[in-house]
Design a protein around this motif. Structure first.
Motif, PDB file in Angstrom:
ATOM      1  N   GLU A   1      22.814 -19.479 -34.427  1.00  0.00           N
ATOM      2  CA  GLU A   1      21.468 -19.181 -33.943  1.00  0.00           C
ATOM      3  C   GLU A   1      20.411 -20.038 -34.625  1.00  0.00           C
ATOM      4  N   ASP A   2      20.771 -20.765 -35.681  1.00  0.00           N
ATOM      5  CA  ASP A   2      19.855 -21.761 -36.237  1.00  0.00           C
ATOM      6  C   ASP A   2      19.627 -22.908 -35.259  1.00  0.00           C
ATOM      7  N   PHE A   3      20.553 -23.092 -34.315  1.00  0.00           N
ATOM      8  CA  PHE A   3      20.449 -24.197 -33.360  1.00  0.00           C
ATOM      9  C   PHE A   3      19.856 -23.751 -32.029  1.00  0.00           C
ATOM     10  N   THR A   4      20.180 -22.528 -31.598  1.00  0.00           N
ATOM     11  CA  THR A   4      19.658 -21.993 -30.344  1.00  0.00           C
ATOM     12  C   THR A   4      19.768 -20.477 -30.380  1.00  0.00           C
ATOM     13  N   PRO A   5      18.782 -19.766 -29.827  1.00  0.00           N
ATOM     14  CA  PRO A   5      18.886 -18.297 -29.803  1.00  0.00           C
ATOM     15  C   PRO A   5      19.898 -17.789 -28.779  1.00  0.00           C
ATOM     16  N   ARG A   6      20.307 -18.638 -27.863  1.00  0.00           N
ATOM     17  CA  ARG A   6      21.232 -18.206 -26.812  1.00  0.00           C
ATOM     18  C   ARG A   6      22.663 -18.519 -27.251  1.00  0.00           C
ATOM     19  N   VAL A   7      23.245 -17.554 -27.986  1.00  0.00           N
ATOM     20  CA  VAL A   7      24.599 -17.675 -28.528  1.00  0.00           C
ATOM     21  C   VAL A   7      25.423 -16.489 -28.046  1.00  0.00           C
ATOM     22  N   GLN A   8      26.569 -16.765 -27.463  1.00  0.00           N
ATOM     23  CA  GLN A   8      27.497 -15.723 -27.037  1.00  0.00           C
ATOM     24  C   GLN A   8      28.788 -15.875 -27.827  1.00  0.00           C
ATOM     25  N   LEU A   9      29.048 -14.922 -28.721  1.00  0.00           N
ATOM     26  CA  LEU A   9      30.274 -14.966 -29.508  1.00  0.00           C
ATOM     27  C   LEU A   9      31.467 -14.550 -28.646  1.00  0.00           C
ATOM     28  N   LEU A  10      32.571 -15.271 -28.793  1.00  0.00           N
ATOM     29  CA  LEU A  10      33.813 -14.964 -28.113  1.00  0.00           C
ATOM     30  C   LEU A  10      34.880 -14.653 -29.157  1.00  0.00           C
ATOM     31  N   GLU A  11      36.050 -14.247 -28.713  1.00  0.00           N
ATOM     32  CA  GLU A  11      37.097 -13.852 -29.648  1.00  0.00           C
ATOM     33  C   GLU A  11      37.472 -14.989 -30.586  1.00  0.00           C
ATOM     34  N   ASP A  12      37.565 -16.219 -30.070  1.00  0.00           N
ATOM     35  CA  ASP A  12      38.002 -17.345 -30.892  1.00  0.00           C
ATOM     36  C   ASP A  12      36.943 -18.431 -31.022  1.00  0.00           C
ATOM     37  N   GLY A  13      35.725 -18.136 -30.608  1.00  0.00           N
ATOM     38  CA  GLY A  13      34.707 -19.174 -30.661  1.00  0.00           C
ATOM     39  C   GLY A  13      33.365 -18.680 -30.169  1.00  0.00           C
ATOM     40  N   ALA A  14      32.651 -19.544 -29.444  1.00  0.00           N
ATOM     41  CA  ALA A  14      31.310 -19.175 -29.006  1.00  0.00           C
ATOM     42  C   ALA A  14      30.858 -20.085 -27.876  1.00  0.00           C
ATOM     43  N   LEU A  15      29.895 -19.582 -27.096  1.00  0.00           N
ATOM     44  CA  LEU A  15      29.171 -20.359 -26.099  1.00  0.00           C
ATOM     45  C   LEU A  15      27.730 -20.491 -26.557  1.00  0.00           C
ATOM     46  N   LEU A  16      27.169 -21.705 -26.476  1.00  0.00           N
ATOM     47  CA  LEU A  16      25.787 -21.944 -26.852  1.00  0.00           C
ATOM     48  C   LEU A  16      25.078 -22.662 -25.714  1.00  0.00           C
ATOM     49  N   ASP A  17      23.903 -22.199 -25.373  1.00  0.00           N
ATOM     50  CA  ASP A  17      23.058 -22.900 -24.404  1.00  0.00           C
ATOM     51  C   ASP A  17      22.127 -23.824 -25.171  1.00  0.00           C
ATOM     52  N   LEU A  18      22.408 -25.122 -25.102  1.00  0.00           N
ATOM     53  CA  LEU A  18      21.643 -26.118 -25.855  1.00  0.00           C
ATOM     54  C   LEU A  18      20.524 -26.747 -25.037  1.00  0.00           C
ATOM     55  N   THR A  19      20.264 -26.198 -23.849  1.00  0.00           N
ATOM     56  CA  THR A  19      19.325 -26.847 -22.934  1.00  0.00           C
ATOM     57  C   THR A  19      17.958 -27.063 -23.582  1.00  0.00           C
TER      58      THR A  19
END
Length: 352
Positions: free
Chosen positions: A30-48
């Motif tokens: 979340e230091d990079f973007t507030p739109r972070v979705q944690l997954l079981e083995d990783g994450a999705l980030l919206d860097l737009t």
């Protein structure tokens, strides 16, 4: 061009990771973007919206994210960047640890990446669907993309055909959801050496399903989905998820679903390093429903399961296990002290 930049990260998480790691990882991302979705083995980030703030393109931000995860937590990761979560996840699944794959936001780049991929790599395409499409000569995403939507709907049904057509064109309307992910539990079997034998793969799946079922029943929970992850000798991996026929905590249903997910991969002479199963979307067991049948044989495995659970509570988890796991050749190493070992899986078996 959509202008979106979605980053999919897959972390090489240790089996014994502490419970506070996901939250610390979330704060770093979340230091990079507030739109972070944690997954079981990783994450999705919206860097737009992050590229202008960081004055870097998506590749540069991804390199920085991977570097900080490695420096702060010792976590190696693979990464995929694209204009949709679907494409980012597909790119990430093909990327070795420590590297990244970036798909430019242009129709030409998306087509060059997507069209040659096997159709089974598209989300929602399981073994049966891939086999059916193959009977009509549709083996790659590009071949499916060239088929009219109405034809796919006649083959697969209205909704499935429409969704497959959109995915084959590279369209994905899902977004990054910062809401907490549903609760899951997982367990992993690491082979003593890279394993080629499908029979040993299936025994590992059965042991993992048995472990998940035991833990679900002990915690009075049910699972609505199951995810199977296969790691290969070159550190690459593939993952298949299945929605269970009904929310359950029973080993026999979990094992059947695990076998189906494994078989959908179509592995041939694959050198498998580890297999992991994850029970998804957990909920309280009192919400479980069971479809009625007229076959009394369906109740026998459940009755045996209940007896086995009581025996394990009294005498230890190793006292009873599925007969298919009782093979004559045993590992030379000693069983784990936690009582979770079985004749086949006493080496390299981990649960989280």
């Amino acid at each position: 061009m959509s202008g979106r930049r979605i980053l999919r990260l897959s972390f090489d998480l240790p089996p014994d990771a502490d419970a506070g790691l996901p939250e610390r990882l979330r704060r770093l991302l979340e230091d990079f973007t507030p739109r972070v979705q944690l997954l079981e083995d990783g994450a999705l980030l919206d860097l737009t919206g992050a590229t202008r703030w960081w004055q870097r393109d998506a590749r540069g931000i991804t390199e920085l994210v991977q570097l900080r995860a490695l420096a702060y937590f010792g976590l190696r990761s693979s990464a995929g960047v694209a204009n949709t979560p679907m494409l980012a996840a597909m790119a990430c699944a093909l990327t070795p640890l420590g590297q990244r794959t970036v798909i430019d936001d242009s129709p030409e780049a998306i087509s060059a990446f997507l069209r040659p991929r096997p159709v089974r790599e598209l989300p929602g395409v399981g073994g049966k669907t891939a086999t059916l499409l193959g009977e009509y000569g549709l083996h790659t995403v590009g071949e499916v993309a060239d088929v009219p939507q109405l034809t796919l709907q006649r083959l697969l049904g209205a909704r499935a055909g429409r969704t497959l057509h959109q995915h084959a064109q590279g369209h994905d309307t899902t977004s990054v959801d910062p809401a907490p992910a549903p609760k899951t539990i997982s367990t992993e079997h690491r082979f003593a050496r890279d394993e080629l034998d499908p029979a040993r793969h299936r025994r590992a799946l059965l042991a993992l399903a048995d472990d998940l079922g035991t833990r679900l029943r002990a915690s009075d929970q049910i699972a609505r989905g199951l995810t199977c992850t296969i790691r290969y000798a070159d550190d690459s991996g593939t993952r298949r998820s299945r929605t269970l026929p009904e929310a359950t905590q029973h080993t026999v249903v979990l094992a059947r679903t695990a076998y189906a997910a494994y078989e959908s991969l179509g592995l041939q002479r694959a050198r498998v390093r580890s297999i992991a199963l994850r029970a998804d979307a957990l909920g309280p067991a009192d919400r479980a429903t069971r479809q009625l049948t007229l076959d009394a044989q369906d109740d026998k495995p459940l009755a045996i399961e209940a007896v086995a659970d009581r025996a394990r509570v009294r005498y230890g988890r190793q006292v009873l296990y599925p007969a298919a796991l009782a093979i004559s050749s045993r590992p030379t190493s000693a069983p784990h002290q936690d009582g979770g070992g079985r004749p086949e899986d006493t080496r390299g078996h981990r649960a989280t």
